[in-house]
Scaffold this motif. Sequence first.
Motif, mmCIF file in Angstrom:
data_model
loop_
_atom_site.group_PDB
_atom_site.id
_atom_site.type_symbol
_atom_site.label_atom_id
_atom_site.label_comp_id
_atom_site.label_asym_id
_atom_site.label_seq_id
_atom_site.Cartn_x
_atom_site.Cartn_y
_atom_site.Cartn_z
ATOM 1 N N GLU A 186 -7.480 -14.834 1.402
ATOM 2 C CA GLU A 186 -6.341 -14.594 2.290
ATOM 3 C C GLU A 186 -5.239 -13.793 1.603
ATOM 4 O O GLU A 186 -4.337 -13.285 2.260
ATOM 5 C CB GLU A 186 -5.779 -15.921 2.814
ATOM 6 C CG GLU A 186 -5.325 -16.860 1.719
ATOM 7 C CD GLU A 186 -5.161 -18.283 2.243
ATOM 8 O OE1 GLU A 186 -4.702 -18.435 3.370
ATOM 9 O OE2 GLU A 186 -5.505 -19.228 1.510
ATOM 10 N N ASN A 189 -4.956 -8.656 -0.214
ATOM 11 C CA ASN A 189 -4.052 -7.494 -0.192
ATOM 12 C C ASN A 189 -2.947 -7.601 -1.227
ATOM 13 O O ASN A 189 -2.452 -6.595 -1.720
ATOM 14 C CB ASN A 189 -3.397 -7.361 1.190
ATOM 15 C CG ASN A 189 -4.331 -6.756 2.188
ATOM 16 O OD1 ASN A 189 -5.365 -6.208 1.819
ATOM 17 N ND2 ASN A 189 -3.991 -6.864 3.457
ATOM 18 N N LEU A 190 -2.558 -8.823 -1.526
ATOM 19 C CA LEU A 190 -1.437 -9.008 -2.445
ATOM 20 C C LEU A 190 -1.892 -9.052 -3.894
ATOM 21 O O LEU A 190 -1.134 -8.718 -4.796
ATOM 22 C CB LEU A 190 -0.694 -10.309 -2.124
ATOM 23 C CG LEU A 190 -0.189 -10.484 -0.698
ATOM 24 C CD1 LEU A 190 0.721 -11.706 -0.614
ATOM 25 C CD2 LEU A 190 0.576 -9.266 -0.234
ATOM 26 N N SER A 231 2.547 -14.135 5.090
ATOM 27 C CA SER A 231 2.936 -13.156 6.113
ATOM 28 C C SER A 231 3.117 -11.757 5.544
ATOM 29 O O SER A 231 3.551 -10.848 6.253
ATOM 30 C CB SER A 231 4.247 -13.605 6.769
ATOM 31 O OG SER A 231 5.290 -13.600 5.803
ATOM 32 N N MET A 232 2.796 -11.571 4.286
ATOM 33 C CA MET A 232 3.047 -10.263 3.666
ATOM 34 C C MET A 232 1.798 -9.385 3.650
ATOM 35 O O MET A 232 0.688 -9.875 3.576
ATOM 36 C CB MET A 232 3.555 -10.455 2.235
ATOM 37 C CG MET A 232 4.897 -11.145 2.201
ATOM 38 S SD MET A 232 5.494 -11.350 0.526
ATOM 39 C CE MET A 232 6.840 -12.501 0.821
ATOM 40 N N GLU A 233 2.043 -8.067 3.690
ATOM 41 C CA GLU A 233 0.937 -7.123 3.755
ATOM 42 C C GLU A 233 0.556 -6.544 2.404
ATOM 43 O O GLU A 233 -0.544 -6.043 2.232
ATOM 44 C CB GLU A 233 1.314 -5.946 4.663
ATOM 45 C CG GLU A 233 1.543 -6.303 6.105
ATOM 46 C CD GLU A 233 2.022 -5.079 6.879
ATOM 47 O OE1 GLU A 233 1.826 -3.944 6.405
ATOM 48 O OE2 GLU A 233 2.602 -5.262 7.954
ATOM 49 N N SER A 234 1.494 -6.572 1.463
ATOM 50 C CA SER A 234 1.199 -5.837 0.235
ATOM 51 C C SER A 234 1.875 -6.470 -0.979
ATOM 52 O O SER A 234 2.828 -7.248 -0.855
ATOM 53 C CB SER A 234 1.671 -4.386 0.354
ATOM 54 O OG SER A 234 3.064 -4.313 0.118
ATOM 55 N N GLN A 237 5.620 -5.807 -1.235
ATOM 56 C CA GLN A 237 6.458 -6.686 -0.417
ATOM 57 C C GLN A 237 6.730 -7.988 -1.166
ATOM 58 O O GLN A 237 7.841 -8.522 -1.148
ATOM 59 C CB GLN A 237 5.782 -6.984 0.918
ATOM 60 C CG GLN A 237 5.839 -5.816 1.890
ATOM 61 C CD GLN A 237 5.254 -6.154 3.237
ATOM 62 O OE1 GLN A 237 4.438 -7.071 3.356
ATOM 63 N NE2 GLN A 237 5.639 -5.403 4.246
ATOM 64 N N ASP A 261 2.492 0.208 -4.536
ATOM 65 C CA ASP A 261 1.562 0.277 -3.389
ATOM 66 C C ASP A 261 1.003 1.687 -3.165
ATOM 67 O O ASP A 261 -0.154 1.851 -2.765
ATOM 68 C CB ASP A 261 2.282 -0.131 -2.097
ATOM 69 C CG ASP A 261 2.405 -1.637 -1.937
ATOM 70 O OD1 ASP A 261 1.850 -2.372 -2.777
ATOM 71 O OD2 ASP A 261 3.060 -2.071 -0.970
ATOM 72 N N ASP A 275 0.824 5.057 4.546
ATOM 73 C CA ASP A 275 1.314 3.697 4.834
ATOM 74 C C ASP A 275 2.129 3.173 3.656
ATOM 75 O O ASP A 275 3.162 2.532 3.825
ATOM 76 C CB ASP A 275 0.148 2.735 5.088
ATOM 77 C CG ASP A 275 -0.509 2.957 6.435
ATOM 78 O OD1 ASP A 275 0.067 3.693 7.259
ATOM 79 O OD2 ASP A 275 -1.604 2.394 6.649
ATOM 80 N N ARG A 279 6.016 2.085 3.726
ATOM 81 C CA ARG A 279 6.392 0.715 3.360
ATOM 82 C C ARG A 279 7.411 0.742 2.217
ATOM 83 O O ARG A 279 8.382 -0.004 2.215
ATOM 84 C CB ARG A 279 5.127 -0.054 2.965
ATOM 85 C CG ARG A 279 5.246 -1.539 3.059
ATOM 86 C CD ARG A 279 3.886 -2.202 3.135
ATOM 87 N NE ARG A 279 2.981 -1.731 2.107
ATOM 88 C CZ ARG A 279 1.786 -1.189 2.349
ATOM 89 N NH1 ARG A 279 1.343 -1.067 3.568
ATOM 90 N NH2 ARG A 279 1.029 -0.781 1.352
#
Length: 383
Positions: A186, A189-190, A231-234, A237, A261, A275, A279
């Motif tokens: 999960e 991405n991070l 809740s974070m995408e990267s 973040q 990123d 993207d 961001r």
Amino acid sequence: MILPNGYSSSKFSPLVWSRREFLRSAAACAALPSLPVRAFAAPGGRKVVIVTFGGGARDEETFAPDGQENIPGLMKTLLPQSTFFGQVINRGILGHYVGTTSIATGVYETFNNFSGIAPPHPTLFEYFRKGLRRPSNQAWLISPSSGFRNMGCSTDRGFGTPYGASVILPKLLLSAAAPDRGNMNEFDNLLRETYEEPHLATGTPEAEAELEQLESVLRFSPNDFVGSALSMESADQLSVYVAKRLMTQVAPSLLWITLHDIDVAHSGAYSLYIDGIQRTDQLCIQIWSHIQSNPEYAGKTTMFILPDFGRDSDTNPAGNGFQHHRTGDRASRTSWMIVLGPGIRQNVFIERAIDSIDLVPTVGRLLGFPTPFAQGSVLPEVA
Ligand SMILES: [Zn+2]
């Protein structure tokens, strides 16, 4: 001066011209009027926040006319308040670890990019802490990956460990806070490592120390931190989330945030590269907004934003365009820098070429400490 790969500085002149043009169009986009410069804060209370913009970003996708739509925050909010350097040249090795570390030492370091070693020359953090006798909680470095963990402290005998930066590795904080989440799918991405991870970095961060930092310094409970990360995408973040918390809890006077990123470009996916730029643009606005809303920072903080370097041009047959930064061509060596804060002139474009290693002596002059081994020059437009 002859640059690597036979580039002479005179060959930059067409780029100067085009940069002047794009800034004219940038000025036309400015939503805010040029505001009067505020009075300087007392020197002792002045703070500096440095943000490296994402790990290799070209003009074409940022401040050049076709790129401006990717950076609305920088264009409309920050640029009208900034002194903008339109030609920042990195004459060193175009690898992210050695390149970013060189910006932090003010010397074009020549060590292996993948070594992850501590630099031989003192860093900005050491100059700051030794010169102003500041404790370790006043100089912080937020790094994109564990391979960057040695960037904040040199091996110089006169500086080194007693004066190094406190380092936060947000990915490791997350790994330590969520040890029971199986293979961490999960958070893929991070937690994905950077594309040029300095995999030979010495020292092994320990989960216990990470948890201690999370709870004692940032005052996050592990559960709350993990919940927010969901809740974070990267990774960037997460880094900015941690940076804002650090500013609230500790309020360091010198803070360096390395965003990364954008380097997803190495995958070859142009849309992911764009993207990443979009961001990063918004994250820079978040950082500036946080500075303005925090009484410890508002009215006394100078922020510097600069890419570590560019990426290869589309026309260089030795490269593959935006994907990498291997050719050492003009596009890969030339970027920009935004500077804003009290006492910095607003809506000003500086077209002369400067060096990315000019940052350290400039911050030294601004905050009032010597940077004796840095090889760059003080930027008189800033300090
Ligand atoms: Zn890269």
